[in-house]
Design an enzyme around this catalytic site. Structure first.
Site, PDB file in Angstrom:
ATOM      1  N   HIS A 112       0.799  -1.230   0.000  1.00 15.35           N
ATOM      2  CA  HIS A 112       0.000   0.000   0.000  1.00 15.35           C
ATOM      3  C   HIS A 112       0.834   1.284   0.000  1.00 15.35           C
ATOM      4  O   HIS A 112       0.679   2.153  -0.849  1.00 15.35           O
ATOM      5  CB  HIS A 112      -0.868   0.056   1.265  1.00 15.35           C
ATOM      6  CG  HIS A 112      -1.711  -1.140   1.545  1.00 15.35           C
ATOM      7  ND1 HIS A 112      -2.897  -1.374   0.900  1.00 15.35           N
ATOM      8  CD2 HIS A 112      -1.548  -2.165   2.422  1.00 15.35           C
ATOM      9  CE1 HIS A 112      -3.448  -2.490   1.381  1.00 15.35           C
ATOM     10  NE2 HIS A 112      -2.640  -2.986   2.300  1.00 15.35           N
ATOM     11  N   ASP A 113       1.653   1.419   1.035  1.00 18.59           N
ATOM     12  CA  ASP A 113       2.154   2.747   1.387  1.00 18.59           C
ATOM     13  C   ASP A 113       3.158   3.365   0.422  1.00 18.59           C
ATOM     14  O   ASP A 113       3.253   4.603   0.359  1.00 18.59           O
ATOM     15  CB  ASP A 113       2.765   2.716   2.801  1.00 18.59           C
ATOM     16  CG  ASP A 113       1.696   2.636   3.877  1.00 18.59           C
ATOM     17  OD1 ASP A 113       0.508   2.795   3.554  1.00 18.59           O
ATOM     18  OD2 ASP A 113       2.058   2.422   5.045  1.00 18.59           O
TER      19      ASP A 113
END
Ligand SMILES: [Ca+2]
Length: 313
Positions: free
Chosen positions: A243-244
């Site tokens: 995700h990040d």
């Protein structure tokens, strides 16, 4: 072009660590003014320790790491199953970092950095709950015109949630903070589950990172090897969504991503749908779009970028 001044607000977290590595390895494009930490994936103390570890491993002791909020704005920290293990960086067993925690609360660092900058200068990248960012805007609304963009990981537009049927972790952890940030008037770019779940750490991609052969790449591969690799049914591949690093990769190469301008609001009242990002995909509300909602990614290009940059550390 001079590098873009950026503050990353995070809760490391395995994928946060990769996001930080990506930014720290890219000084020609990203002038990382500081890393601010918040409680989320792990309690604040671990969040700060892990951020210091990553900054130190990157050889970038010039980047200050500030401790921020230990609780969401108006609620206790929810108790979720620990997808990032007990430390947030499970898979890494190196020594404690020696980089000191920078003086000053993260919220004050964000406020002071923005106020000292020209209008439209500062990019904020929250990749955890948005408590610190919201607290900074609430404390000093005059920072709003100083912010060029908030590119954040969180939410879900057209796909199911993650910690509830409709809510994603970062937004659900502090929905009041997210609601404040979404309504702030700052230009926003959202990297929700729609896009991050298309960025799966497959065994081949993990091997490509490990094969870089550097100490940092080994740490990255060890952390990712531990992280969230069990949900074959959900993602259709043996590996977790990375995700990040998405908002960081977007700052480096926006052409990897595609999306649509929409109005986005956050549910803060309903017990049933708390933390849902309500994305007006078809403009039904008639409200002016406040957010660029990213849903598409060139995942192979994303992993190639990460591999390329990790090799520089
Ligand atoms: Ca995070």
């Amino acid at each position: 072009m001079s590098p873009r001044p950026v503050i990353i607000d995070c809760d490391p977290g395995a994928d946060d660590a990769i996001a930080l590595f990506l930014a720290l390895a890219s000084p020609a494009e990203i002038d990382l003014l500081g890393v601010t930490c918040v409680a989320g994936n792990v309690p604040l103390a671990l969040s700060v320790r892990n951020a210091r570890t990553v900054v130190e491993l990157s050889g970038r002791r010039d980047v200050p790491v500030h401790a921020g909020c230990s609780q969401p704005l108006r609620r206790p920290l929810p108790k979720y199953p620990r997808k990032h293990g007990s430390t947030g960086l499970d898979g890494y067993d190196g020594p404690e970092p020696t980089l000191p925690v920078a003086g000053g609360h993260a919220v004050d660092f964000i406020v002071e950095t923005c106020l000292a900058a020209a209008d439209g200068a500062i990019t904020l990248c929250p990749i955890g709950p948005m408590t610190n960012i919201a607290a900074a805007i609430a404390k000093a609304p005059e920072i709003v015109p100083k912010i060029r963009e908030i590119a954040f990981m969180g939410g879900a537009a057209l796909v199911p949630g993650y910690v509830t049927p409709v809510a994603e972790f970062n937004i659900h952890t502090d929905p009041d903070a997210a609601a404040l940030v979404l309504a702030s008037g700052v230009p926003l770019t959202m990297f929700g589950l729609d896009v991050t779940q298309k960025a799966i750490t497959t065994p081949e991609r993990l091997t490509a990172i490990r094969d870089i052969g550097t100490p940092v790449a080994k740490v990255a591969a060890d952390i990712l090897g531990f992280y969230d690799r069990t949900d074959l049914e959900r993602y259709g591949a043996p590996g977790g969504p990375l995700h990040d690093p998405c908002p960081i990769a977007y700052l480096l190469r926006s052409s990897l991503f595609g999306g649509k301008d929409c109005h986005v609001a956050v549910e803060t009242e309903s017990a049933l749908t708390l933390g849902q990002t309500v994305v007006d995909w078809w403009g039904d509300t008639g409200k002016t779009p406040n957010c660029h909602v990213v849903t598409g990614i060139d995942a192979d290009g994303y992993y190639a970028l990460i591999r390329n940059r990790l090799a520089r550390l």
